[in-house]
Write a protein that holds these residues in place. Structure first.
Motif, mmCIF file in Angstrom:
data_model
loop_
_atom_site.group_PDB
_atom_site.id
_atom_site.type_symbol
_atom_site.label_atom_id
_atom_site.label_comp_id
_atom_site.label_asym_id
_atom_site.label_seq_id
_atom_site.Cartn_x
_atom_site.Cartn_y
_atom_site.Cartn_z
ATOM 1 N N PRO A 216 0.801 -1.231 0.000
ATOM 2 C CA PRO A 216 0.000 0.000 0.000
ATOM 3 C C PRO A 216 0.830 1.276 0.000
ATOM 4 O O PRO A 216 0.321 2.336 -0.380
ATOM 5 C CB PRO A 216 -0.818 -0.119 1.295
ATOM 6 C CG PRO A 216 0.059 -0.941 2.203
ATOM 7 C CD PRO A 216 0.700 -1.951 1.287
ATOM 8 N N ASN A 217 2.094 1.179 0.416
ATOM 9 C CA ASN A 217 2.943 2.373 0.492
ATOM 10 C C ASN A 217 3.963 2.472 -0.633
ATOM 11 O O ASN A 217 4.826 3.352 -0.608
ATOM 12 C CB ASN A 217 3.669 2.412 1.838
ATOM 13 C CG ASN A 217 2.736 2.778 2.975
ATOM 14 O OD1 ASN A 217 2.102 3.840 2.933
ATOM 15 N ND2 ASN A 217 2.621 1.916 3.967
ATOM 16 N N LEU A 218 3.852 1.593 -1.623
ATOM 17 C CA LEU A 218 4.792 1.654 -2.751
ATOM 18 C C LEU A 218 4.546 2.925 -3.551
ATOM 19 O O LEU A 218 3.444 3.168 -4.042
ATOM 20 C CB LEU A 218 4.621 0.428 -3.645
ATOM 21 C CG LEU A 218 5.654 0.313 -4.784
ATOM 22 C CD1 LEU A 218 7.048 0.073 -4.214
ATOM 23 C CD2 LEU A 218 5.276 -0.811 -5.751
ATOM 24 N N ARG A 219 5.597 3.721 -3.700
ATOM 25 C CA ARG A 219 5.478 4.987 -4.409
ATOM 26 C C ARG A 219 6.416 5.083 -5.611
ATOM 27 O O ARG A 219 6.202 5.921 -6.486
ATOM 28 C CB ARG A 219 5.764 6.162 -3.455
ATOM 29 C CG ARG A 219 4.750 6.277 -2.307
ATOM 30 C CD ARG A 219 3.355 6.608 -2.830
ATOM 31 N NE ARG A 219 2.377 6.717 -1.759
ATOM 32 C CZ ARG A 219 1.624 5.723 -1.328
ATOM 33 N NH1 ARG A 219 1.716 4.523 -1.905
ATOM 34 N NH2 ARG A 219 0.753 5.904 -0.356
ATOM 35 N N ALA A 220 7.462 4.265 -5.639
ATOM 36 C CA ALA A 220 8.431 4.341 -6.734
ATOM 37 C C ALA A 220 8.731 2.937 -7.236
ATOM 38 O O ALA A 220 8.976 2.019 -6.447
ATOM 39 C CB ALA A 220 9.718 5.013 -6.275
ATOM 40 N N LEU A 221 8.718 2.773 -8.576
ATOM 41 C CA LEU A 221 8.922 1.459 -9.180
ATOM 42 C C LEU A 221 9.708 1.628 -10.474
ATOM 43 O O LEU A 221 9.371 2.469 -11.309
ATOM 44 C CB LEU A 221 7.566 0.811 -9.483
ATOM 45 C CG LEU A 221 7.557 -0.548 -10.176
ATOM 46 C CD1 LEU A 221 8.276 -1.612 -9.355
ATOM 47 C CD2 LEU A 221 6.113 -0.982 -10.462
ATOM 48 N N PHE A 222 10.772 0.836 -10.613
ATOM 49 C CA PHE A 222 11.586 0.864 -11.828
ATOM 50 C C PHE A 222 11.711 -0.556 -12.353
ATOM 51 O O PHE A 222 12.085 -1.475 -11.620
ATOM 52 C CB PHE A 222 12.980 1.438 -11.550
ATOM 53 C CG PHE A 222 13.784 1.716 -12.799
ATOM 54 C CD1 PHE A 222 13.785 2.973 -13.381
ATOM 55 C CD2 PHE A 222 14.528 0.710 -13.412
ATOM 56 C CE1 PHE A 222 14.512 3.236 -14.531
ATOM 57 C CE2 PHE A 222 15.262 0.955 -14.562
ATOM 58 C CZ PHE A 222 15.252 2.220 -15.129
ATOM 59 N N ILE A 223 11.421 -0.729 -13.647
ATOM 60 C CA ILE A 223 11.455 -2.047 -14.266
ATOM 61 C C ILE A 223 12.637 -2.150 -15.227
ATOM 62 O O ILE A 223 12.722 -1.410 -16.209
ATOM 63 C CB ILE A 223 10.154 -2.322 -15.059
ATOM 64 C CG1 ILE A 223 8.928 -2.123 -14.168
ATOM 65 C CG2 ILE A 223 10.178 -3.733 -15.645
ATOM 66 C CD1 ILE A 223 8.826 -3.076 -13.005
ATOM 67 N N GLY A 224 13.571 -3.063 -14.933
ATOM 68 C CA GLY A 224 14.668 -3.316 -15.865
ATOM 69 C C GLY A 224 15.961 -2.611 -15.548
ATOM 70 O O GLY A 224 16.620 -2.104 -16.460
ATOM 71 N N ASP A 225 16.344 -2.579 -14.275
ATOM 72 C CA ASP A 225 17.647 -2.012 -13.918
ATOM 73 C C ASP A 225 18.716 -3.047 -14.295
ATOM 74 O O ASP A 225 19.258 -3.751 -13.444
ATOM 75 C CB ASP A 225 17.703 -1.674 -12.431
ATOM 76 C CG ASP A 225 19.014 -1.015 -12.035
ATOM 77 O OD1 ASP A 225 19.690 -0.462 -12.930
ATOM 78 O OD2 ASP A 225 19.363 -1.058 -10.843
ATOM 79 N N ILE A 226 19.000 -3.100 -15.588
ATOM 80 C CA ILE A 226 19.864 -4.119 -16.184
ATOM 81 C C ILE A 226 20.999 -3.411 -16.908
ATOM 82 O O ILE A 226 20.752 -2.517 -17.720
ATOM 83 C CB ILE A 226 19.058 -5.003 -17.162
ATOM 84 C CG1 ILE A 226 17.920 -5.707 -16.417
ATOM 85 C CG2 ILE A 226 19.954 -6.008 -17.868
ATOM 86 C CD1 ILE A 226 16.939 -6.429 -17.329
ATOM 87 N N VAL A 227 22.227 -3.791 -16.613
ATOM 88 C CA VAL A 227 23.389 -3.145 -17.224
ATOM 89 C C VAL A 227 23.892 -3.967 -18.404
ATOM 90 O O VAL A 227 23.474 -5.112 -18.621
ATOM 91 C CB VAL A 227 24.507 -2.930 -16.191
ATOM 92 C CG1 VAL A 227 24.027 -1.983 -15.091
ATOM 93 C CG2 VAL A 227 24.981 -4.248 -15.594
ATOM 94 N N GLY A 228 24.813 -3.363 -19.159
ATOM 95 C CA GLY A 228 25.260 -3.958 -20.410
ATOM 96 C C GLY A 228 25.811 -5.362 -20.291
ATOM 97 O O GLY A 228 25.590 -6.196 -21.174
#
Length: 325
Positions: free
Chosen positions: A101-113
């Motif tokens: 319920p408190n999730l405010r930030a989400l990033f999909i695919g923090d994948i490096v080269g």
């Protein structure tokens, strides 16, 4: 030409790798984990380990951490990101939505080269996550292969970032047609045609008009091989008058694009104009500095690793965006 570092923060919180058997992070007792709401939790598996499963790593995370207190999540590598999209990721997150319920930030695919080149990362219809998490204020995604972004209305979203080596025009149109009344920060890496970046300034028109983005203060249209054309369009774009920060960095920006900006509407209200990784002459750099710095506009004119190659046979000059492959 690639992404070499994982995210260091998200949503104003420092990134922290949740230690799982597949992630390669050192083993750590649950008792020594940071407080659930104090970090941006990164969950991922080894890129080439077919025995790993992002969903199982997330299940371990859910058992170890109080999901109700989690404020930021970073989705790292899933198995075979170069071959399949994050369906299992989306399914696991959506199934747990009522426990976050408190999730405010989400990033999909923090994948490096070294895990998967940015233009090989398979994605999907990411707006299902915006619909599933209506309280998000920050959302980001990396990778343009099969990326989809259906037009969406989201009341809370303040920051949207899409990092690609080539952003499909249909995705740009989906973002441009979305109704995001709270959005203050939009960052699009448009990329190059070779990796699927086929958007043009017509596709950007609703963004430039600011029709659905009444709160926008920070606009980044960058990492583009058509950076000059974008600057020419920005020269008369209504949205610019409302901005605090304009970012046209990381692309193939030449004197033509910079001249178009200078000859267009006033930019003296900006606090920051980011032009780093550019192909500007020293003379144009001086023109920009003399025109804008006295008005208090901070400039970044650093050429970074921008380089150009000349064909020995016909004299053609090749210039490159900062992140392509």
């Amino acid at each position: 030409m690639t992404v070499g570092d994982h995210l260091h923060e998200l949503g104003g919180l420092p990134a922290f790798d949740f230690p799982t058997a597949d992630s390669g992070s050192p083993a750590r007792s649950v008792d020594t984990l940071p407080a659930a709401g104090s970090v941006a939790w990164r969950i991922g598996v080894a890129a080439y380990d077919e025995s790993g499963s992002w969903a199982s790593s997330f299940a371990d995370f859910a058992d170890a951490v109080d999901l109700t207190q989690v404020r930021a999540l970073i989705v790292g590598c899933w198995t075979d990101a170069y071959d399949k999209g994050p369906d299992e990721v989306f399914a696991a997150l959506l199934a747990a939505a009522d426990r976050l319920p408190n999730l405010r930030a989400l990033f999909i695919g923090d994948i490096v080269g070294e895990e998967c080149e940015i233009s090989w990362i398979n994605q999907g219809q990411v707006t299902v996550l915006l619909e599933g998490f209506p309280e998000l204020t920050e959302f980001g995604v990396r990778g343009g292969q099969d990326l989809e972004f259906a037009p969406v209305r989201h009341e809370r979203l303040e920051k949207l970032t899409v990092e690609t080596g080539g952003l499909d025009a249909e995705v740009v149109r989906g973002i441009a047609e979305s109704d995001l009344p709270a959005l203050t920060h939009l960052d699009l890496w448009l990329g190059v045609a070779e990796y699927g970046g086929d958007a043009d300034t017509d596709d950007l028109a609703p963004i430039l008009a600011g029709t659905h983005l009444p709160s926008l203060k920070h606009l980044a249209l960058r990492n583009s091989e058509i950076q000059d054309e974008i600057c020419a369009a920005l020269a008369s774009a209504p949205v610019v008058a409302r901005l605090d920060v304009l970012d046209v960095s990381m692309g193939v920006l030449t004197d033509d694009g910079a001249a178009a900006l200078l000859s267009g509407q006033p930019l003296s209200h900006l606090s920051f104009l980011d032009l780093h990784h550019n192909y500007l002459s020293a003379e144009m750099g001086t023109r920009l500095t003399e025109a804008l710095e006295p008005a208090g506009v901070r400039l970044d004119l650093d050429r970074d690793d921008a380089d150009e190659e000349e064909d020995e046979d016909d004299g053609t000059v090749w210039r490159y965006v900062a992140v392509g492959e």
